[in-house]
Design an enzyme around this catalytic site. Structure first.
Site, PDB file in Angstrom:
ATOM      1  N   LEU A   1       4.638  91.683  38.872  1.00 21.73           N
ATOM      2  CA  LEU A   1       5.284  91.573  40.184  1.00 21.73           C
ATOM      3  C   LEU A   1       4.405  92.174  41.280  1.00 21.73           C
ATOM      4  CD1 LEU A   1       8.085  90.807  41.538  1.00 21.73           C
ATOM      5  CD2 LEU A   1       8.514  93.274  41.506  1.00 21.73           C
ATOM      6  N   HIS A   2       4.137  91.403  42.305  1.00 24.51           N
ATOM      7  CA  HIS A   2       3.327  91.925  43.402  1.00 24.51           C
ATOM      8  C   HIS A   2       3.869  91.500  44.753  1.00 24.51           C
ATOM      9  CE1 HIS A   2       1.500  88.173  41.905  1.00 24.51           C
ATOM     10  NE2 HIS A   2       1.128  87.930  43.151  1.00 24.51           N
TER      11      HIS A   2
END
Length: 781
Positions: free
Chosen positions: A685-686
């Site tokens: 997740l970014h």
DNA sequence: GTTCTAGAAC
DNA sequence: GTTCTAGAAC
């Protein structure tokens, strides 16, 4: 059509155009009111004939000049610059001017409008809106054309031009816009300009724009045989009754005939949409479990502008059948208010011929906003036949849904998007305070926009049913895909709860957590490769998970390289169609997040904490583009995010805002947006923190652009709020969203390719769309 | 995610 | 002929 004053679509014209005192004084000084008439029309629409007729037939003493780009170059191709120069010269000599070039796009007209306004001269647009077929036939068959545009190539050129046509608007600077839809209109317009004395002026406003057009054979279909002979042939017997008549003689009679052919027969077979059937289906669906897998949707684009019902019903049945094949345990319900609904009976009839499981796809007579309370049918998701602005009102289903759902739907919608393109849809989670949520159990509304046959709206299709059908098909596909994504989310949640329960009873080890994650990766990857497994009910999913648990345990990773292998093995073993794993490139962020110490010598890592790292994007898509990457193993995309991740998400957001402010200290002109990609290409997740200049050589293609400027990009503030309210975040996973046309993120203007878009955004100073200006979605100094 | 490149579009 | 896109390979 009444070109000489009684405009069909606008308010009555004011007595004279409003212009500055300066201009009036100038005119008085010269004793005349010059005018520039910008002709708008494709080759073959009769611009030159129009201009010649005005020049030759002026009876009231006005002096006209025709400026024609085809001839101005004296044998060579003329240019717009030459035309502008000639216009300027003619105006200075006191003449009025007719601009004889296509001028179909706003940009092509803009310089003439600007020049006229600089010289304080009124500028009119005369749009020659003849049927494409007529223009093509004329352009193809003419001989000795001044610009040598004739024969087969003319057909292609006309078609290409018409695709790009932008209807002239008063906001461009025209004081008067007139549309001519047939030779009768053209004659009236010519007479009007002929009778215009040197000091007369015409009323301003819009005149002659049609609200409904006659049926035209789809341009593309027409052009498939684009050589001259077949064009001639195809305009023969295959054309519908309305078109076999001479187009220009009696437009009104033609219009009525067409509408006759389009409208539904009044005598509808009785009992086609039976109440008993409603009850039967209601019973089948009377449980929350089934309700959560049921989508109720209205027929799209058939109500207001009468998209051909036969074609529409084919498309509904086709897309629904395809969709049901891909997913088990999902129900689609086509809803209409009336028992006599023609679309319901057509769909029913066609569905029965296709032998679709009638418990999984059926029609339902009732109010889509009261399916549970009045019809006993549980549907957690309903679709709205939305308007392009995503605004309440207008009538029909849209008005009914917005009204029943209350103000909260409007707010929730604004958060997700401010406009919709034809053929797309957008998911809006319905806040729990909404009456529609509380009373009917509706948790999501999916707004869908079908093809537009209304000339007063953007993207008007001019009765091109080939294109229209394509867009309608896209609209349903998008609707169904988005629905599937909601159901997936729902299943994910059920799974999440399950995991929590097991964990509380001491039945899970760390590896179990990993296992669930791997499972979600599997589905994510399959989603990408369109090899979707059947969607299961929560119960089935539970069974499935249990049955496969040993595999996950056996295979769970012992090194950082293991996850891919483990997943690959699992998918094969569990009998699900094997699909591609994350590519090695897609694991870069994962490696980084897990082992930042290995990369500590690079200057790309700006900050490291236990929870996340902040990294300069290796291929920044703007002047400033950084990523806040979560270090939670197993959290790969929005689909994995649950309530327990809220504190992390909030801290990632704060870190993002902090870095945005740091960059603002260096350059106060920047504006930042923080958000997630609905379906990321990279694992882990970014959060993107990206400046809105998009000034970067790494921004190369449509996918890049659309991933940051469409609802594919989910603002961090909205994601957080959505998880607070619903426990999960919706992702716009419809892949078509990334293939959408290129539009400026500020003014929303469309551009044909990336270089042109880039040169536009380098200069566009428009303010950002209103929804971005709310809730701190943008960060600036 | 990028790079490479064939072929479509202009 | 040149520009641009989009799909395959990595």
């Amino acid at each position: 059509m009444n070109p000489d004053g009684g405009g069909s679509s606008s308010s009555p014209p004011p007595p004279s155009p409003s212009r500055g005192a300066d201009a009036e004084a100038k005119e008085e000084e010269h004793g005349r009111k010059q005018v520039v008439v910008v002709l708008v029309g494709p080759p073959g629409s009769g611009k030159s004939t129009f201009a010649d007729a005005v020049v030759a037939g002026s009876t009231a003493g006005r002096s006209w000049v025709r400026i024609c780009q085809d001839t101005i170059g004296n044998g060579k191709a003329g240019t717009k610059i030459q035309c502008l120069k000639a216009t300027s010269d003619a105006l200075k000599e006191g003449k009025s001017v007719l601009i004889d070039r296509c001028n179909l796009e706003r940009e092509q007209r803009a310089d003439f409008v600007k020049l006229s306004s600089t010289l304080h001269v009124d500028v009119h647009a005369v749009a020659l809106d003849l049927p494409a077929k007529v223009c093509i036939s004329r352009a193809v068959s003419r001989k000795g054309h001044e610009g040598n545009l004739q024969g087969g190539k003319a057909a292609l050129v006309v078609n290409r031009m018409l695709q790009k046509k932008e209807t002239p608007l008063l906001t461009e600077g025209f004081s008067r816009i007139m549309s001519c839809n047939d030779d009768g209109d053209i004659k009236k317009a010519v007479d009007m300009y002929n009778a215009l004395g040197p000091s007369d002026c015409l009323p301003s406003g819009i005149f002659g724009q049609k609200s409904k057009g006659p049926i035209q054979v789809g341009i593309m279909k027409f052009l498939k045989k684009s050589d001259t002979s077949s064009v001639e042939k195809s305009s023969g017997p295959k054309i519908t009754l309305s078109e076999s008549k001479p187009e220009q003689q009696n437009p009104l009679a033609k219009h009525e005939k067409v509408e006759d052919g389009m409208s539904c027969p009044m005598e509808v077979e009785k009992g086609l949409n039976d109440k008993n059937e409603n009850e039967k289906h209601a019973k089948e669906c009377d449980s929350d479990d089934v309700g959560s897998c049921t989508l109720a949707f209205p027929s799209i684009s058939t109500a207001d502008f009468q998209f051909d019902l036969d074609r529409a019903s084919d498309i509904i049945v086709d897309t629904a059948a395809d969709f049901l094949q891909k997913f088990d345990n999902i129900r689609l319900v086509l809803v209409d208010l009336s028992e006599k609904s023609r679309i319901l009976s057509l769909v029913k009839e066609k569905a029965s011929k296709k032998s679709i499981d009638c418990s999984r796809f059926f029609t339902f007579v009732g109010d889509i906003t009261q399916l549970h309370t009045k019809g006993g049918l549980r549907c957690s998701v309903i679709a709205n036949a939305a308007n392009w602005r995503l605004k309440p009102g207008g009538g029909g289903v849209n008005a009914a849904i917005f009204s029943a759902a209350g103000e909260s739907l409007h707010h929730a919608t604004k958060k997700c998007a401010d406009a919709l393109r034809p053929g797309t849809s957008v998911v809006v989670p319905l806040p729990s305070i909404s009456p529609l949520h509380q009373r009917e159990g509706v948790t999501h509304v999916i707004h869908v926009l079908g093809p537009n046959m209304n000339p007063m709206r953007p993207d008007y299709l001019k009765n091109d049913y080939i294109k229209g059908s394509k867009i309608l098909r896209e609209a349903y596909n998008s609707l169904f895909e988005n629905f599937a994504s909601i159901v997936r989310g729902h299943m994910g949640k059920q799974n999440g709860k399950l995991g929590a329960e097991m964990s509380a009873s001491g039945g899970t080890s760390p590896n179990d957590t990993k296992m669930k994650r791997e499972d979600s990766h599997g589905s994510e990857r399959m989603k990408k490769h369109k090899l979707l497994p059947p969607i299961m009910t929560a119960k089935q999913q539970h069974e499935h998970t249990k049955a496969n648990t040993p595999n996950y345990h056996d295979k769970s990773m012992t090194s950082s390289a293991a996850p891919n292998q483990a997943r690959e093995g699992d998918t094969k073993k569990s009998g699900v169609v094997a699909s591609k794993t994350w590519g090695s490139w897609a694991r870069t962020l994962y490696e980084l997040a897990m082992h930042p110490e290995k990369y500590k010598n690079t200057d790309s890592i700006l900050e490291t904490s236990d929870e996340f790292i902040v990294l300069k994007d290796l291929y920044p898509k703007a002047k400033k583009h950084v990523l806040v990457i979560s270090r939670t193993d197993g959290l790969d995309s929005l689909a994995d995010v649950k309530k327990e991740h809220l504190p992390l998400l909030r801290r990632m957001h704060s870190a993002g805002v902090k870095w945005a402010h740091k960059f603002l200290e260096e350059d106060a002109s920047l504006v930042f947006r923080l958000g997630y990609h609905s379906v990321p290409s990279m694992r882990q997740l970014h959060l993107h923190i990206i400046s809105q200049d998009f000034d970067s050589t790494s921004l190369k293609n449509k996918k890049h652009w659309n991933s940051f400027t469409t609802p594919f990009f989910r603002d961090s503030v909205d994601v957080i709020e959505e998880i607070e309210q619903h426990g999960s975040a919706t992702a716009n996973s419809d892949e078509k969203i990334l293939a959408m046309e290129l539009r400026c993120h500020r003014c929303r203007s469309a551009h044909p390719n990336i270089p042109k878009l880039k040169s536009h955004i380098a200069n566009c100073k428009s303010s950002f769309p209103s929804h971005l200006l709310q809730k701190n979605r943008l960060v600036s100094s």
